[in-house]
Scaffold this motif. Structure first.
Motif, PDB file in Angstrom:
ATOM      1  N   UNK A  83       0.987  -1.236   0.049  1.00 49.67           N
ATOM      2  CA  UNK A  83       0.055   0.005  -0.079  1.00 49.67           C
ATOM      3  C   UNK A  83       0.812   1.253   0.045  1.00 49.67           C
ATOM      4  N   UNK A  84       2.069   1.301   0.519  1.00 48.72           N
ATOM      5  CA  UNK A  84       2.831   2.304   0.940  1.00 48.72           C
ATOM      6  C   UNK A  84       3.324   2.599  -0.478  1.00 48.72           C
ATOM      7  N   UNK A  85       3.665   1.498  -1.472  1.00 50.25           N
ATOM      8  CA  UNK A  85       4.192   1.900  -2.873  1.00 50.25           C
ATOM      9  C   UNK A  85       3.130   2.362  -3.646  1.00 50.25           C
ATOM     10  N   UNK A  86       2.080   1.868  -3.481  1.00 46.78           N
ATOM     11  CA  UNK A  86       0.977   2.278  -4.422  1.00 46.78           C
ATOM     12  C   UNK A  86       0.581   3.661  -3.976  1.00 46.78           C
ATOM     13  N   UNK A  87       0.583   4.146  -2.723  1.00 43.01           N
ATOM     14  CA  UNK A  87       0.012   5.529  -2.100  1.00 43.01           C
ATOM     15  C   UNK A  87       1.232   6.424  -2.561  1.00 43.01           C
ATOM     16  N   UNK A  88       2.461   6.160  -2.745  1.00 46.55           N
ATOM     17  CA  UNK A  88       3.439   7.084  -3.051  1.00 46.55           C
ATOM     18  C   UNK A  88       3.170   7.567  -4.504  1.00 46.55           C
ATOM     19  N   UNK A  89       2.549   6.725  -5.384  1.00 47.22           N
ATOM     20  CA  UNK A  89       2.285   7.037  -6.618  1.00 47.22           C
ATOM     21  C   UNK A  89       1.176   8.548  -6.841  1.00 47.22           C
ATOM     22  N   UNK A  90       0.269   8.128  -6.127  1.00 46.84           N
ATOM     23  CA  UNK A  90      -0.860   9.076  -5.972  1.00 46.84           C
ATOM     24  C   UNK A  90      -0.742  10.459  -5.046  1.00 46.84           C
ATOM     25  N   UNK A  91      -0.198   9.957  -3.907  1.00 44.76           N
ATOM     26  CA  UNK A  91      -0.204  10.935  -2.665  1.00 44.76           C
ATOM     27  C   UNK A  91       1.167  10.840  -1.902  1.00 44.76           C
ATOM     28  N   UNK A  92       2.323  11.275  -2.606  1.00 45.97           N
ATOM     29  CA  UNK A  92       3.456  10.892  -2.171  1.00 45.97           C
ATOM     30  C   UNK A  92       3.844  11.607  -0.673  1.00 45.97           C
TER      31      UNK A  92
END
Length: 264
Positions: A83-92
């Motif tokens: 989730x942290x990796x995916x979240x960094x794409x949209x809400x770094x």
């Protein structure tokens, strides 16, 4: 062989792998998978502090891990890393905030994104979708499920078809009678899609949903339509779209649920 040799490095977690989204999914979908390293020492004191120090886990997330059964710890950590990796794409700017849990076990994420996570014993998969561009008064939630594709060995195991399929879905399953492996895969795929749908609608319905309260219809072009058979949604403006993809090992199922404010 000493314990020091058999124990993995505290930072032995594989990097997140970004996974292609199903071809008919929203273009902004981000899917990230993290595999669970084996063996992983059950003593969290051997690796949790290092993960906190390296900003892989927030201390509040680590506190959740310590209170979990040993069998859940590694998959939970894999899910948070994904989730942290995916979240960094949209809400770094939110990527290093703690990802905690709601009272129903779903991840607590920034409002800017809709997200979901699925755990298997050997991997976790996270889905993120930005919420920008929604029409006023519309809410959106997503769901994801990750399953292993069945093998010939799985065919000999008892089928879950009658527990999870509606009568029309069971009738459609007869088309695979000549190919037991393909039939088993259709059952597991149906399970995965319904799990993804449940996660997408749970923030709205907030109750256990029976498998037979969601009906699927597969079309010849690889698409699937979803019908919700929940009485409380019979007059709602909720729409659910589901998608899936297959590779040589995994079934990935995703769902998006949108609801107009005041329709429930």
């Amino acid at each position: 062989m000493s314990d020091a040799i058999t124990r993995p490095s505290p930072l032995a977690w594989p990097a997140a792998q970004f996974v292609p989204a199903p071809s008919d999914a929203p273009s902004a979908f981000t899917l990230a998978r993290v595999d669970v390293p084996t063996p992983l020492d059950p003593d969290t004191g051997m690796w949790l502090p290092a993960m906190i120090a390296s900003n892989q886990l927030h201390p509040d997330e680590a506190a959740l891990v310590v209170d979990m059964p040993e069998t859940r710890r590694s998959t939970f950590v894999a899910g948070r890393l994904a989730m942290r990796a995916a979240l960094a794409v949209h809400a770094p700017h939110d990527a290093y905030s703690p990802i905690l849990r709601t009272d129903r076990g779903a991840p607590v994420l920034p409002h800017a994104v809709a997200g979901s996570v699925s755990h298997k014993h050997d991997a976790a998969l996270a889905l993120m979708l930005p919420r920008h561009g929604l029409a006023p008064g519309t809410s959106m939630h997503v769901g994801v499920d990750l399953e292993h594709r069945p093998t010939a060995r799985d065919v000999a195991r008892p089928s879950i078809a009658r527990r999870i399929l509606t009568v029309p879905e069971l009738d459609a399953l007869s088309a695979f009678d000549a190919d037991p492996l393909a039939q088993r895969e259709r059952v597991i795929l149906s399970f995965a899609l319904k799990e993804a749908v449940y996660k997408a609608i749970d923030p709205t319905v907030r109750r256990y949903v029976r498998f037979t309260e969601v009906a699927l219809q597969f079309t010849g072009n690889g698409l699937v339509s979803v019908s919700l058979l929940l009485p409380e949604l019979s007059r709602s403006d909720m729409t659910v779209r589901a998608q899936y993809s297959l590779d040589d090992r995994w079934i990935v199922a995703t769902a998006v649920a949108e609801t107009t404010s005041g329709s429930i």
